[in-house]
Design an enzyme around this catalytic site. Structure first.
Site, mmCIF file in Angstrom:
data_model
loop_
_atom_site.group_PDB
_atom_site.id
_atom_site.type_symbol
_atom_site.label_atom_id
_atom_site.label_comp_id
_atom_site.label_asym_id
_atom_site.label_seq_id
_atom_site.Cartn_x
_atom_site.Cartn_y
_atom_site.Cartn_z
ATOM 1 N N ASP A 1 -5.337 25.242 -9.561
ATOM 2 C CA ASP A 1 -5.325 25.079 -11.013
ATOM 3 C C ASP A 1 -6.569 25.633 -11.713
ATOM 4 O OD1 ASP A 1 -6.734 22.995 -9.850
ATOM 5 O OD2 ASP A 1 -5.572 21.380 -10.779
ATOM 6 N N ASP B 1 -12.255 12.354 -0.936
ATOM 7 C CA ASP B 1 -11.599 12.670 0.337
ATOM 8 C C ASP B 1 -11.763 14.164 0.610
ATOM 9 O OD1 ASP B 1 -9.788 13.722 -1.561
ATOM 10 O OD2 ASP B 1 -8.664 11.838 -1.519
ATOM 11 N N ASP C 1 -10.033 17.733 1.945
ATOM 12 C CA ASP C 1 -8.829 18.496 2.272
ATOM 13 C C ASP C 1 -9.262 19.777 2.967
ATOM 14 O OD1 ASP C 1 -7.359 16.599 0.903
ATOM 15 O OD2 ASP C 1 -7.406 17.713 -0.982
HETATM 16 P P1 ATP Z 1 -9.922 14.515 -7.047
HETATM 17 O O1 ATP Z 1 -11.352 14.414 -6.678
HETATM 18 O O2 ATP Z 1 -9.629 13.818 -8.312
HETATM 19 O O3 ATP Z 1 -8.966 14.201 -5.931
HETATM 20 P P2 ATP Z 1 -9.033 17.188 -6.559
HETATM 21 O O4 ATP Z 1 -9.466 18.485 -7.139
HETATM 22 O O5 ATP Z 1 -9.233 16.984 -5.109
HETATM 23 O O6 ATP Z 1 -9.719 16.060 -7.409
HETATM 24 P P3 ATP Z 1 -6.253 16.731 -6.047
HETATM 25 O O7 ATP Z 1 -5.192 16.233 -6.946
HETATM 26 O O8 ATP Z 1 -6.614 15.929 -4.860
HETATM 27 O O9 ATP Z 1 -7.526 17.020 -6.950
HETATM 28 O O10 ATP Z 1 -5.805 18.193 -5.591
HETATM 29 C C1 ATP Z 1 -6.474 18.917 -4.569
HETATM 30 C C2 ATP Z 1 -6.530 20.397 -4.917
HETATM 31 O O11 ATP Z 1 -5.205 20.933 -4.960
HETATM 32 C C3 ATP Z 1 -7.121 20.724 -6.274
HETATM 33 O O12 ATP Z 1 -8.527 20.834 -6.193
HETATM 34 C C4 ATP Z 1 -6.462 22.027 -6.629
HETATM 35 O O13 ATP Z 1 -7.093 23.100 -5.998
HETATM 36 C C5 ATP Z 1 -5.071 21.885 -6.019
HETATM 37 N N1 ATP Z 1 -4.086 21.357 -6.985
HETATM 38 C C6 ATP Z 1 -3.726 20.059 -7.150
HETATM 39 N N2 ATP Z 1 -2.805 19.923 -8.101
HETATM 40 C C7 ATP Z 1 -2.546 21.158 -8.559
HETATM 41 C C8 ATP Z 1 -1.656 21.684 -9.543
HETATM 42 N N3 ATP Z 1 -0.885 20.888 -10.257
HETATM 43 N N4 ATP Z 1 -1.651 23.026 -9.723
HETATM 44 C C9 ATP Z 1 -2.444 23.832 -8.997
HETATM 45 N N5 ATP Z 1 -3.292 23.395 -8.077
HETATM 46 C C10 ATP Z 1 -3.351 22.085 -7.828
HETATM 47 MG MG MG Z 2 -8.501 15.274 -3.927
#
Ligand code: ATP
Ligand code: MG
Length: 451
Positions: free
Chosen positions: A152, A76, A78
């Site tokens: 993170d 997805d 963001d």
């Molecule tokens: P995925 O492809 O698994 O969704 P993602 O990196 O997009 O991976 P998400 O959980 O959707 O992971 O989170 C989106 C973004 O928000 C992350 O890439 C990170 O930058 C930030 N983020 C999410 N959770 C945290 C956290 N616990 N602490 C700090 N930053 C976070």
């Molecule tokens: Mg994500």
């Protein structure tokens, strides 16, 4: 003396944070990052263009940029912006503000939902925390540099402007990505204390991306693993589910164990994984889930959690049978025990626990192959899930392969074939019963249901 030392450390930490939040990003042009704009969702592109035309900054951020750089298709998209949620909402026909603690906007364009968040501040000193350093509120708007610093991992803190096709990199995320290295931003221990879920995320990303966890990022995990227990149950459930449906669940669970994170994480799972039979069943279930996810098929969370906790149900069921309880009420009570123990730490949502209960309660019904019972089962709404579960038990050699074959034929057979199958089952079932000459309690064990 100690007070002064503490103050000094605090000052250094705050300075570190401030420095992190004042960084200038590297600007990486298309010729270097190589992201093809065609791979960006049209909706995300529209959101960025619209906000930029209105005078705001707007970037694709997080997992999508990481995945685009790795050549994977993002799950997805963001968007991060300096516009407030109200300002974002006012520029789109279909947009809703969600979230209480930190408000986000969901912009819906052509069936796609783009999550738009306003840059968040670090706001270090004033943030309320619990006694272990876990941040309890985190809802102040900030600059892009601050937003990057509170993410993170370095590979998750990349911003892509699809209009100019530039990637903004504040923490050497692109370098880490090329080296296949997962590195947390800032001081690892502080960052895990702020949010212990990041330890799980480290494991999930490392397993999913095939990255090495950087030594300093990895070091505190084993030590701080117990902090996971302070995370609210609903949040833990969300992260756990992400991990299980990542398409790399086997790798994730294996790694969780290697890092000492599985204890107390999925209550009861640690116990199950320590019994050879339980481990075999869970790993088989997870590898099948991984195959399904990778083939783009749907995975039902209820089914998944039913497999994870099945051996605990079996154990309690057997204990109750040994105490002389009747078979079905004993199963019902065992399920109740397991769900109750589980819910304290991991809030499995009600709709999933309802599925789990049905899948489990169906299992003894597959053993009844005489009279009208099999026909009744055909009408059961959850028959498909229950049968898939039975297949898994047979594949793990916990239930006789013959039972699975019988039901496969029964499900696909015409009326005559079904009659023939029932007659055949009655003949062998009757003979078996006569030989043993005992009640229904032994049937559980003989079918392999209670191993
Ligand atoms: P995925 O492809 O698994 O969704 P993602 O990196 O997009 O991976 P998400 O959980 O959707 O992971 O989170 C989106 C973004 O928000 C992350 O890439 C990170 O930058 C930030 N983020 C999410 N959770 C945290 C956290 N616990 N602490 C700090 N930053 C976070
Ligand atoms: Mg994500």
């Amino acid at each position: 003396m100690i007070k002064r030392l503490v103050q000094k450390v605090q000052t250094l930490l705050v300075r570190g944070l401030t420095a992190r939040a004042r960084r200038q990003p590297k600007r990486i042009p298309r010729s270097e990052h190589g992201i093809a704009r065609e791979r960006v969702s049209r909706a995300a592109l529209r959101v960025c263009e619209t906000l930029q035309k209105a005078g705001f900054e707007a970037y694709i951020v997080g997992g999508a940029v990481r995945d685009l750089l790795l050549g994977h298709a993002p799950k997805d998209f963001d968007v991060a912006t300096d516009a407030t949620p109200e300002q974002v909402k006012s520029h789109f026909r279909r947009a809703i503000i969600i979230g209480r603690r930190f408000r986000l906007v969901h912009v819906i364009i052509g069936g796609e939902t783009i999550e738009v968040s306003t840059f968040r501040a670090l706001n270090d000193a004033d943030r309320p925390t619990d006694e272990h350093g876990r941040v309890l509120a985190d809802n102040v708007f900030g600059t892009q540099a601050e937003d990057a610093a509170r993410r993170d991992f370095t590979v998750n803190a990349l911003y892509y402007d699809p209009v100019t096709e530039t990637v903004l990199d504040y923490h050497d995320g692109v370098r880490d990505l090329r080296r296949k290295r997962l590195r947390i931003i800032g001081d690892p221990e502080t960052r895990y204390r702020e949010d212990p879920v990041r330890m799980l995320r480290a494991v999930r990303f490392a397993a999913k991306l095939g990255f090495e966890i950087d030594a300093a990022t990895r070091e505190p995990i084993r030590r701080l693993a117990p902090l996971i227990e302070n995370v609210p149950a609903a949040r833990l459930f969300d992260e756990m589910l992400k991990l299980l449906v990542s398409g790399h669940a086997v790798a994730c669970i294996t790694r969780l164990r290697a890092e000492g994170l599985h204890h107390g994480l999925l209550p009861l799972l640690d116990v199950i994984l320590e019994q050879p039979q339980g481990e075999r069943f869970v790993m088989l279930a997870l590898s099948r889930t991984d195959e399904r996810v990778r083939a783009g098929k749907h995975v039902a969370p209820g089914f998944l959690f039913a497999t994870l906790l099945w051996h605990e149900v079996l154990k309690r069921w057997n204990e109750r049978l040994a105490a002389g309880e009747h078979r079905i009420p004993a199963l019902d009570a065992a399920i109740e025990d397991v769900l109750e123990a589980q819910m304290e730490k991991l809030a499995i949502q009600r709709r999933y626990t309802a599925d789990m209960r049905e899948i489990w309660m169906l299992q003894p019904r597959f053993e009844r192959r005489q009279g009208k019972a099999p026909y009744k089962l055909l009408e059961h709404l959850r028959l498909r899930a229950g049968f898939d579960f039975l297949q898994l038990r047979c594949a793990a050699e916990e239930a006789p392969a013959e039972l699975c074959e019988w039901w496969t034929q029964f499900l696909h057979g015409d009326a005559a074939e079904r009659e023939r199958l029932i007659a055949a089952a009655s003949a062998t079932g009757g003979a078996r019963r006569r030989r043993r000459g005992r009640g229904c309690k032994t049937e559980v064990a003989s079918s392999g249901a209670a191993t």
